[in-house]
Design a protein around this motif. Sequence first.
Motif, PDB file in Angstrom:
ATOM      1  N   LEU A   1      35.274  42.474  38.947  1.00 27.31           N
ATOM      2  CA  LEU A   1      35.253  41.588  40.097  1.00 27.31           C
ATOM      3  C   LEU A   1      35.593  42.337  41.381  1.00 27.31           C
ATOM      4  CD1 LEU A   1      35.099  39.348  37.915  1.00 27.31           C
ATOM      5  CD2 LEU A   1      36.668  38.011  39.323  1.00 27.31           C
ATOM      6  N   TYR A   2      36.599  43.210  41.322  1.00 26.10           N
ATOM      7  CA  TYR A   2      36.957  43.987  42.510  1.00 26.10           C
ATOM      8  C   TYR A   2      35.807  44.907  42.904  1.00 26.10           C
ATOM      9  CZ  TYR A   2      41.841  42.564  42.906  1.00 26.10           C
ATOM     10  OH  TYR A   2      42.990  41.836  43.121  1.00 26.10           O
ATOM     11  N   LYS A   3      35.153  45.494  41.928  1.00 25.77           N
ATOM     12  CA  LYS A   3      34.012  46.365  42.213  1.00 25.77           C
ATOM     13  C   LYS A   3      32.880  45.578  42.868  1.00 25.77           C
ATOM     14  CE  LYS A   3      30.824  49.604  39.972  1.00 25.77           C
ATOM     15  NZ  LYS A   3      30.417  50.218  38.669  1.00 25.77           N
ATOM     16  N   ASN A   4      32.725  44.320  42.464  1.00 24.63           N
ATOM     17  CA  ASN A   4      31.668  43.464  43.021  1.00 24.63           C
ATOM     18  C   ASN A   4      32.065  42.803  44.333  1.00 24.63           C
ATOM     19  OD1 ASN A   4      30.026  44.007  40.834  1.00 24.63           O
ATOM     20  ND2 ASN A   4      30.593  42.146  39.714  1.00 24.63           N
TER      21      ASN A   4
ATOM     22  N   GLN B   1      43.281  39.640  32.770  1.00 21.08           N
ATOM     23  CA  GLN B   1      42.140  40.317  32.147  1.00 21.08           C
ATOM     24  C   GLN B   1      41.760  41.507  33.024  1.00 21.08           C
ATOM     25  OE1 GLN B   1      40.964  39.152  29.034  1.00 21.08           O
ATOM     26  NE2 GLN B   1      42.884  38.016  29.332  1.00 21.08           N
ATOM     27  N   GLU B   2      42.467  42.625  32.822  1.00 21.59           N
ATOM     28  CA  GLU B   2      42.389  43.740  33.749  1.00 21.59           C
ATOM     29  C   GLU B   2      40.994  44.357  33.814  1.00 21.59           C
ATOM     30  OE1 GLU B   2      45.475  46.488  32.815  1.00 21.59           O
ATOM     31  OE2 GLU B   2      47.099  45.079  33.302  1.00 21.59           O
ATOM     32  N   GLU B   3      40.331  44.502  32.672  1.00 23.09           N
ATOM     33  CA  GLU B   3      38.998  45.099  32.675  1.00 23.09           C
ATOM     34  C   GLU B   3      38.002  44.198  33.402  1.00 23.09           C
ATOM     35  OE1 GLU B   3      35.901  47.306  29.565  1.00 23.09           O
ATOM     36  OE2 GLU B   3      37.565  46.092  28.804  1.00 23.09           O
ATOM     37  N   ALA B   4      38.098  42.903  33.138  1.00 21.22           N
ATOM     38  CA  ALA B   4      37.211  41.958  33.814  1.00 21.22           C
ATOM     39  C   ALA B   4      37.515  41.906  35.315  1.00 21.22           C
ATOM     40  CB  ALA B   4      37.364  40.577  33.198  1.00 21.22           C
ATOM     41  N   GLU B   5      38.811  41.935  35.667  1.00 22.10           N
ATOM     42  CA  GLU B   5      39.183  41.903  37.076  1.00 22.10           C
ATOM     43  C   GLU B   5      38.671  43.139  37.805  1.00 22.10           C
ATOM     44  OE1 GLU B   5      43.151  41.073  38.204  1.00 22.10           O
ATOM     45  OE2 GLU B   5      43.392  39.357  36.853  1.00 22.10           O
ATOM     46  N   ALA B   6      38.668  44.283  37.125  1.00 24.68           N
ATOM     47  CA  ALA B   6      38.173  45.512  37.755  1.00 24.68           C
ATOM     48  C   ALA B   6      36.714  45.363  38.155  1.00 24.68           C
ATOM     49  CB  ALA B   6      38.348  46.696  36.803  1.00 24.68           C
TER      50      ALA B   6
ATOM     51  N   ASN C   1      26.627  35.480  40.407  1.00 27.65           N
ATOM     52  CA  ASN C   1      26.286  36.762  39.786  1.00 27.65           C
ATOM     53  C   ASN C   1      27.452  37.746  39.785  1.00 27.65           C
ATOM     54  OD1 ASN C   1      23.686  35.861  39.268  1.00 27.65           O
ATOM     55  ND2 ASN C   1      22.847  36.711  41.163  1.00 27.65           N
ATOM     56  N   ARG C   2      28.387  37.561  40.712  1.00 25.89           N
ATOM     57  CA  ARG C   2      29.531  38.470  40.769  1.00 25.89           C
ATOM     58  C   ARG C   2      30.575  38.189  39.700  1.00 25.89           C
ATOM     59  NH1 ARG C   2      30.879  38.640  47.300  1.00 25.89           N
ATOM     60  NH2 ARG C   2      29.308  40.190  47.891  1.00 25.89           N
ATOM     61  N   LEU C   3      30.587  36.964  39.180  1.00 29.90           N
ATOM     62  CA  LEU C   3      31.657  36.559  38.263  1.00 29.90           C
ATOM     63  C   LEU C   3      31.241  36.773  36.817  1.00 29.90           C
ATOM     64  CD1 LEU C   3      32.908  33.334  40.105  1.00 29.90           C
ATOM     65  CD2 LEU C   3      33.710  35.690  40.336  1.00 29.90           C
ATOM     66  N   SER C   4      31.153  38.011  36.424  1.00 32.08           N
ATOM     67  CA  SER C   4      30.714  38.356  35.067  1.00 32.08           C
ATOM     68  C   SER C   4      31.821  38.088  34.046  1.00 32.08           C
ATOM     69  CB  SER C   4      30.324  39.835  35.012  1.00 32.08           C
ATOM     70  OG  SER C   4      30.093  40.244  33.686  1.00 32.08           O
ATOM     71  N   VAL C   5      31.424  37.552  32.892  1.00 29.47           N
ATOM     72  CA  VAL C   5      32.394  37.297  31.818  1.00 29.47           C
ATOM     73  C   VAL C   5      32.167  38.232  30.627  1.00 29.47           C
ATOM     74  CG1 VAL C   5      32.645  34.880  32.490  1.00 29.47           C
ATOM     75  CG2 VAL C   5      30.930  35.501  30.776  1.00 29.47           C
ATOM     76  N   LYS C   6      31.400  39.293  30.812  1.00 26.73           N
ATOM     77  CA  LYS C   6      31.023  40.163  29.696  1.00 26.73           C
ATOM     78  C   LYS C   6      32.182  41.004  29.181  1.00 26.73           C
ATOM     79  CE  LYS C   6      26.137  40.404  30.960  1.00 26.73           C
ATOM     80  NZ  LYS C   6      24.991  41.270  31.326  1.00 26.73           N
TER      81      LYS C   6
ATOM     82  N   LEU D   1      39.153  35.204  42.217  1.00 28.39           N
ATOM     83  CA  LEU D   1      39.930  35.250  40.974  1.00 28.39           C
ATOM     84  C   LEU D   1      40.386  33.872  40.493  1.00 28.39           C
ATOM     85  CD1 LEU D   1      42.089  38.491  41.373  1.00 28.39           C
ATOM     86  CD2 LEU D   1      40.355  38.036  39.632  1.00 28.39           C
ATOM     87  N   PRO D   2      40.882  32.984  41.358  1.00 25.25           N
ATOM     88  CA  PRO D   2      41.260  31.650  40.854  1.00 25.25           C
ATOM     89  C   PRO D   2      40.073  30.920  40.224  1.00 25.25           C
ATOM     90  CG  PRO D   2      42.240  32.024  43.004  1.00 25.25           C
ATOM     91  CD  PRO D   2      41.270  33.146  42.774  1.00 25.25           C
TER      92      PRO D   2
END
Length: 458
Positions: free
Chosen positions: A132-135, A125-130, A203-208, A141-142
């Motif tokens: 997470l990296y920003k946060n 999920q590249e957009e979601a992962e981006a 709060n960092r693990l957004s699923v939006k 990730l696991p």
Amino acid sequence: LFVNVLVTIQIQLAIVETAAFVSPCANICHNADFGRIRGRKCSELQQHVDISETADRDLGSLEEWASVCGVQRASGLQLVGETIDGILDVSLVTNENLAANSPVFFIPQEMILSSNQAVQEFGRQEEAEAILYKNGAESELPQYYLMLKILYEWERGDQSPWFPYLNSLPRWFCNGAGMTAFCYKCIPPLVASLAQAERVRLNRLSVKKVPFLSVETRGNPDLWKWAFQIVSTRSFEADDGSDDLRIVPMADLVNHGTQASVEYTYDASGNCLVQTTRDTPAGSPLSMIYSDPTNPSSLLAKYGFLDESSPATFCKIFLPHVNDELVNLGYAHDRMLFFKDSGEVSSEVWDVLLYQVLTEQGQLEQRNEFYQAHLCLQQAGGNADEYEAIKERIHEQYYSETSSKLWEHLDTFLHELNELSSKAYGRSFDKHPRLPLILRHNEFVKNTFLAVQKRYFG
């Protein structure tokens, strides 16, 4: 809802000379059976798991589901519920004597929830992962993909093969992510910082930005938080070098203990094998070590319980500047210990206090003599008498100063702890239901500090 599947499963605990489980023969149909459950098609009328904090846990359907899906278990295992602070806690207890290396559970690979398998199922999920990296949450990730798996199966409702499992899980959590801002004000600084760190992780693990989840799921903070809590408190990294984070149904009912009685392993097919690590008498709960048993504050922050069997606790000495020499002397949460029952102080505490005293008094030559003796003692092996004598001499010379510093720390911390606990007194436990646990934690720490005070100062 439990789906009745017309299958017959021969459940038998086969033990070889190593006392490990033998994987089921190929004709045992638990794998096919789980596949049949997975293959059910969604209907318009679904029953979803109620995630409200007051919802009941359906443990009866869990045991039936586990049996149908091929879980093998030692005879005499029983689920035991205990109400603590008004909340149901469930543990696994053996009603029969279990020798060391006895098989306890065999759990088929198909039942295990896996972060690596979630990545394969959903794709990256590249957009979601981006996000997470920003946060700054790339290391999570696991956990994130395992959260997505939980949310995906929750959306499927009773059409999910994991529905009975999800419906058996707790909804109420007392850990850092579940605490309120007021809770943080009632606990000592270390556990408060650890608890707040759990909230930051949540709060960092957004699923939006996860397209395969519905808009309703992505916009439901309570559901997102529940999935986080399940993964955070029930998953463990596999010991096979795969970096896979896994939740193993049924085995995840093994609670924490200061001394482990069981351990997880995995066979070549990914099935989970649980066996005893020591003789376990009838009536004993099965246990494993979740994390450092000498740090009950960490266990409270991450898992939301107080381990009153913990033999010791971190001494709560915080230094503004910690150099390499202090680290080598033992400045660490798992080494700077106060022991609960005896009131004994670990040698690392005395060494660090002496190092502080020598620094504050400008006795740099003697500090260097003490530190060099400590290093030589670490490397000396059996020829340690000379270096032990040097350390002992300097400790005796400055015992008045180091004991005075210990007394000052004890007295100051106990006063601060009383002030923290006093904030909770008179508050409504209905409005702040996690306060009873917090007060018990504070009392545990207080009693440990009082034991130290009594041992050394009468």
